[in-house]
Each structure stands twice: as structure tokens, then as C-alpha cells.
Write an enzyme that holds these catalytic residues in place. Sequence first.
Site, PDB file in Angstrom:
ATOM      1  N   GLY A   1     -18.571  46.871  44.849  1.00 14.24           N
ATOM      2  CA  GLY A   1     -18.798  45.614  45.549  1.00 14.24           C
ATOM      3  C   GLY A   1     -19.625  45.855  46.798  1.00 14.24           C
ATOM      4  O   GLY A   1     -19.365  46.815  47.539  1.00 14.24           O
TER       5      GLY A   1
ATOM      6  N   VAL B   1      -1.601  68.189  56.245  1.00 20.80           N
ATOM      7  CA  VAL B   1      -0.722  67.724  55.172  1.00 20.80           C
ATOM      8  C   VAL B   1      -1.187  68.225  53.797  1.00 20.80           C
ATOM      9  O   VAL B   1      -0.398  68.747  53.010  1.00 20.80           O
ATOM     10  CB  VAL B   1      -0.649  66.176  55.179  1.00 20.80           C
ATOM     11  CG1 VAL B   1       0.578  65.725  54.440  1.00 20.80           C
ATOM     12  CG2 VAL B   1      -0.638  65.638  56.584  1.00 20.80           C
TER      13      VAL B   1
ATOM     14  N   GLU C   1      -6.284  77.917  59.996  1.00 14.81           N
ATOM     15  CA  GLU C   1      -6.158  76.696  60.799  1.00 14.81           C
ATOM     16  C   GLU C   1      -6.824  76.916  62.159  1.00 14.81           C
ATOM     17  O   GLU C   1      -6.590  77.923  62.824  1.00 14.81           O
ATOM     18  CB  GLU C   1      -4.665  76.346  60.973  1.00 14.81           C
ATOM     19  CG  GLU C   1      -4.328  75.337  62.044  1.00 14.81           C
ATOM     20  CD  GLU C   1      -4.943  73.959  61.831  1.00 14.81           C
ATOM     21  OE1 GLU C   1      -4.883  73.428  60.716  1.00 14.81           O
ATOM     22  OE2 GLU C   1      -5.521  73.418  62.810  1.00 14.81           O
TER      23      GLU C   1
ATOM     24  N   GLY D   1      -9.175  67.025  56.992  1.00 12.90           N
ATOM     25  CA  GLY D   1      -9.145  65.615  57.357  1.00 12.90           C
ATOM     26  C   GLY D   1     -10.051  64.785  56.472  1.00 12.90           C
ATOM     27  O   GLY D   1     -10.736  65.309  55.589  1.00 12.90           O
ATOM     28  N   ARG D   2     -10.037  63.485  56.695  1.00  9.52           N
ATOM     29  CA  ARG D   2     -10.779  62.560  55.840  1.00  9.52           C
ATOM     30  C   ARG D   2     -11.626  61.611  56.691  1.00  9.52           C
ATOM     31  O   ARG D   2     -11.328  61.395  57.866  1.00  9.52           O
ATOM     32  CB  ARG D   2      -9.801  61.768  54.948  1.00  9.52           C
ATOM     33  CG  ARG D   2      -9.030  62.689  54.015  1.00  9.52           C
ATOM     34  CD  ARG D   2      -8.059  61.953  53.134  1.00  9.52           C
ATOM     35  NE  ARG D   2      -8.685  61.012  52.219  1.00  9.52           N
ATOM     36  CZ  ARG D   2      -9.272  61.358  51.078  1.00  9.52           C
ATOM     37  NH1 ARG D   2      -9.300  62.617  50.678  1.00  9.52           N
ATOM     38  NH2 ARG D   2      -9.804  60.436  50.299  1.00  9.52           N
TER      39      ARG D   2
ATOM     40  N   HIS E   1      30.199  60.519  51.141  1.00  7.22           N
ATOM     41  CA  HIS E   1      30.464  61.954  51.142  1.00  7.22           C
ATOM     42  C   HIS E   1      30.607  62.452  49.715  1.00  7.22           C
ATOM     43  O   HIS E   1      31.279  61.798  48.918  1.00  7.22           O
ATOM     44  CB  HIS E   1      31.750  62.256  51.917  1.00  7.22           C
ATOM     45  CG  HIS E   1      32.123  63.709  51.842  1.00  7.22           C
ATOM     46  ND1 HIS E   1      31.482  64.668  52.595  1.00  7.22           N
ATOM     47  CD2 HIS E   1      33.037  64.367  51.069  1.00  7.22           C
ATOM     48  CE1 HIS E   1      32.000  65.855  52.314  1.00  7.22           C
ATOM     49  NE2 HIS E   1      32.948  65.698  51.387  1.00  7.22           N
TER      50      HIS E   1
END
Length: 476
Positions: free
Chosen positions: A122, A194, A214, A282-283, A455
Site C-alpha cells: 500500500g 532480546v 555486546e 536493534g530494529r 499452593h
Amino acid sequence: MSKQFDVVVIGGGPGGYIAAIRAAQLGFAVACIDEWKNDKGGPAPGGTCTNVGCIPSKALLQSSEHYEHAGKHFAEHGIGLEKLSIDVKKMLARKDTVVKQNNDGILYLFKKNKVAFFHGRGSFVKAAEGGGYEIAVAGAANETLVGKQVVVATGSNARALPGVPFDEEMILSNDGALRIAGVPKKLGLIGSGVIGLEMGSVWRRLGAEVTVLEALPTFLGAVDEQIAKEAQKAFVKQGLKIELGVKVGEIKSDKKGVSVAYADAKGAAQTLAVDKLIVSIGRVANTTGLNAEAVGLTLDERGAIVVDAECRTNLPGVWAVGDVVRGPMLAHKAEEEGVAVAERIAGQHGHVDFNTIPWVIYTSPEIAWVGETEQQLKARGAAYKAGTFPFMANGRARALGDTTGMVKFLADAKTDEILGVHIVGPLASELIAEAVVAMSFRASSEDIARICHAHPSLSEATKEAALAVDKRTLNF
Ligand code: FAD
Ligand code: NAI
């Protein structure tokens, strides 16, 4: 002849398809356009989440966890196994089936709710003469739609390292990471966020030697420090190699493998040689092909669509939700925004509470949290009380054979209102829901401490952590 709709949604991920369904429930004529194709070229609505994100990653996490349990923990239960093996092809096929069930489920929901689905890309054409916007669909469907209101939910794409494009064979994004054909001997990951931790866990459990590089000096900086430390300890014990504070340099790859030159935390030059490399740093918001310029839709310097707190863009009648706008890139955040926008279009008071959006990392142990971390409370000078309870002292966790981790409560020192709940341990993803409900109702830690919990259940650790805020745990 263009087709007229009250609401046209561009993007059929969790933000878009949920916005479309909610708008249809509210009585609008709704179209949803999505371009994702399955391997046969057919429609595959559900976006990143369904196709290459939440759903397939959790399917592989489940399969690999079964494998690890069978190999390492069944014996404790007296269950013997001979010749344990893993058929990666079958595992990936199962994951694909789970994805397809979700794709089909969304197509069914569109039918049920009378949402008109258009398979294709679209893009904005222009403002329509009688009001609203013209949207061209190109792909399996080739049409022009007019929407009085438009919701953009075009999601995000994986960020590549500069000059290191994804080839999905050797240098993998989340997409390639979810369909490695056989267990690599050595797997490298850049970024211990993540995706790095979830995908690193999958392939480590299946037998790969996994190293994560990292850039930041702290592990999971956004997570409560105490929880992050506990998780790091567990991951290292499992055999995940995590190097913090590195500076990644040149990356070379050929058909045989990938080599990553980097400076370690002390500045010493190192090289990591691996069979495959996953880059999970990341994105970035995705507006490719949307033709935002045609209508003057404002994007920020990183390409995200600029919206106000209620997801309104700079154009009247154009809204944007999910990963393509500010805020956490989470499926449930996208969904909440989708619902809220549909309700605002209907003149209702749609609402998203950004303070109670839960986060979950589906590793083992799982990590889940809602609200503020202890370091955030300290930074803003808040007066708070903390209470923790270890799963080691929880009967259900002992019976499960999974006693890693704890539940941690942070509450206002004066009012006792819960400010944050942080969990590392078994089924943290499910346990966090109670904390989200409590915080949404602005409960105090005493409220949770006074509620009867079944419990034996892991949720008793939540109750005990709430009791710990007032230093009166019963089982520790
Ligand atoms: P998307 O899901 O990206 O959907 C956007 C859709 O729009 C896509 O189908 C795309 O093809 C389509 N599209 C884009 N442009 C156009 C156009 N011009 N025309 C037509 N269609 C278009 N989040 C969680 O909450 N929990 C998790 O466990 C989790 N796990 C994840 C695991 C991985 C490996 C990854 C990568 C992400 C994960 N996420 C998770 C994040 C989650 O996937 C995203 O936050 C979520 O998908 C965002 O939804 P969205 O609707 O904004 O965008
Ligand atoms: P992330 O933002 O979680 O982690 C990226 C990590 O890469 C950070 O720790 C960052 O410091 C590091 N990094 C950045 N540049 C680097 C470099 N040049 N060298 C080394 N390290 C570098 O991003 P990730 O893991 O790619 O995931 C993207 C998003 O997808 C997440 O933020 C989350 O919103 C969503 N997601 C959610 C999941 C869930 O809810 N369970 C699962 C997977 C993804």
C-alpha cells in the site's frame, strides 16, 4: 473506480490487523493491506511478529528447551533416554506450521469481522477530493482504495551493521536466524539484547558454541540490575559466552565462515571465527514504499513516523501505530495502540498506559518486568522499599526442578504503591501478568500480599516478594 472505506489500515502485523478488527467491531467499513508473502507467494498476515518474530522464535525456544531438558534434566526424574537426537529440519517445519496456523487465523478473523483484506503493497497517492486519502495497492491485488481515515502500521526491519548487509546465509538477521538448516558448530551474535539472548539460547541448547559480542559495558542495561546479574550468571553457567564492552571492527565472510575483528573491553585486538553470524543490534522503523512524501507525512531523522501521544500524525485523519512510531518495539504495545486508535476514530477515549507495558525475554530463566527498575528509582531520587523472594524457597519451583531466580517488588516508601515488579525465573512471562494488573489498578504491595494465591504455585513467589517489602515473608 476506487473502493471507498471508512478506515484503511496499511500493514497487517499486530498493530495493523488488531486496529482493523477493532475498527470493524465499531461498525466501520475497513480495509487492511499487507504485503507479506508466504513461501508460495500467498498472503501471510501477522507481520514480523507472526512470520519472523514472536511466534517462530517461541516455537524454536520451546523445541530447543525440550531437547535440553531431555538431554540434561530427564535423568533427574528417573527418565532414561537412549540415542537422543535432534532433527533440525523437522523442528523448523513444526515452526513453519505454527506460523501458518497464525497466518490463517488472522485471515479467518478478517472474514469473521468483515475486514476487506488486500494482499500487496500500500502506498499513498494523494489526498482524495472528497476527503480522506487515496491508497494504491500493488501486488496480488492491484486497486486504488480511498480511506476517510488511514492507519499506518508498517512495522520495522532489522538494523544492519554499516557496510555489512544481511545475506541470510552467513550474516543473518532475525529472519535467517530462524531458519538455519543445521546446528552450526560455532555461532556468533552481535548484540546481547532480546534477540541475541533468545536466538543465542535456541542454538546453544541445540549444541552450537555461542559467543555474543555486546558494545555496552553492562549486561541488559534496561533490566533491573539485580535481575540482570542473576540472569547473566545463569546464561554463563549454561555455556553462553558473553563479551561486554567490545568494539566491533571489520567483518569478513565467505562460504566457509565469518570472521569478526573486534577490540575487547581492555582494547586488545581479537578475532572471532564462526560458522554463522547473527546481527541483532536493534530494529529500524519501516516506511519503504509507503510514499510518505506524496502526502507530506512527517518522519523523524531515523525514519519513524512522528506521532503525538495518541498516535496522530501531522496529517488529519492519518494515524500510525506499532514499531513504525516511538516507544518500545513490542507486539502487545502495537496491539494496544491499534485498539486505542480505532476507538479514537469512533470518538471514544482509547487509552494506552505506557507505564504498565510488560517486557518479557523468553530465555531460560525467563526475564519479565513491568514499571521502573531500582536504578531508575535511584536516578529520580524516589523513596522506595524493595522486597525479593527466591524461587529456591518455592515448593512448585522445586517440584519443577527449576529454582533459578527471584521475584522482586519495588514500592513507594510512603504510599506502598507498586512502582515496579521484576522477575527472573521459571514462567516469568506468565507471572508478570499479575503485576501488570496490580499496577494498572494502582495496587499496593500489601494488596498483593493479602490476596490468596494457589499452593503450590510459582505465583506464591509473587505474593512472598510482596510480603518481603514489609519484611514479613513466611517461607524464607
Ligand atoms: P510488523 O509486525 O512489522 O508488521 C508490519 C506489517 O506491515 C508487515 O506484515 C509488513 O509486510 C507490512 N507492510 C510494511 N509496509 C507495507 C506497505 N507499504 N504495504 C503493505 N504492507 C506493508 N514482541 C513481543 O511483544 N514479544 C515477543 O516475543 C517478540 N519477539 C520477537 C522476536 C523477534 C525475532 C523479532 C524480530 C521481534 C520480536 N518482537 C516481539 C517484536 C514484534 O515482532 C514487533 O514489535 C511487532 O511485530 C510490531 O508490530 P507492527 O504491527 O508494528 O509491525
Ligand atoms: P535490542 O535493542 O534488544 O538489543 C540490541 C543490542 O545490541 C543492545 O544491547 C545494544 O547495545 C547492542 N548493540 C548495538 N550496536 C552494537 C554494535 N555495533 N556492536 C555490538 N553491540 C551492539 O535489539 P534486538 O535484540 O535486535 O531486538 C530488537 C527489538 O525486537 C527488541 O528491542 C524488542 O523490541 C523486539 N524483540 C522483542 C522480544 C520479546 O519481547 N521477547 C524478542 C525479540 C525482539
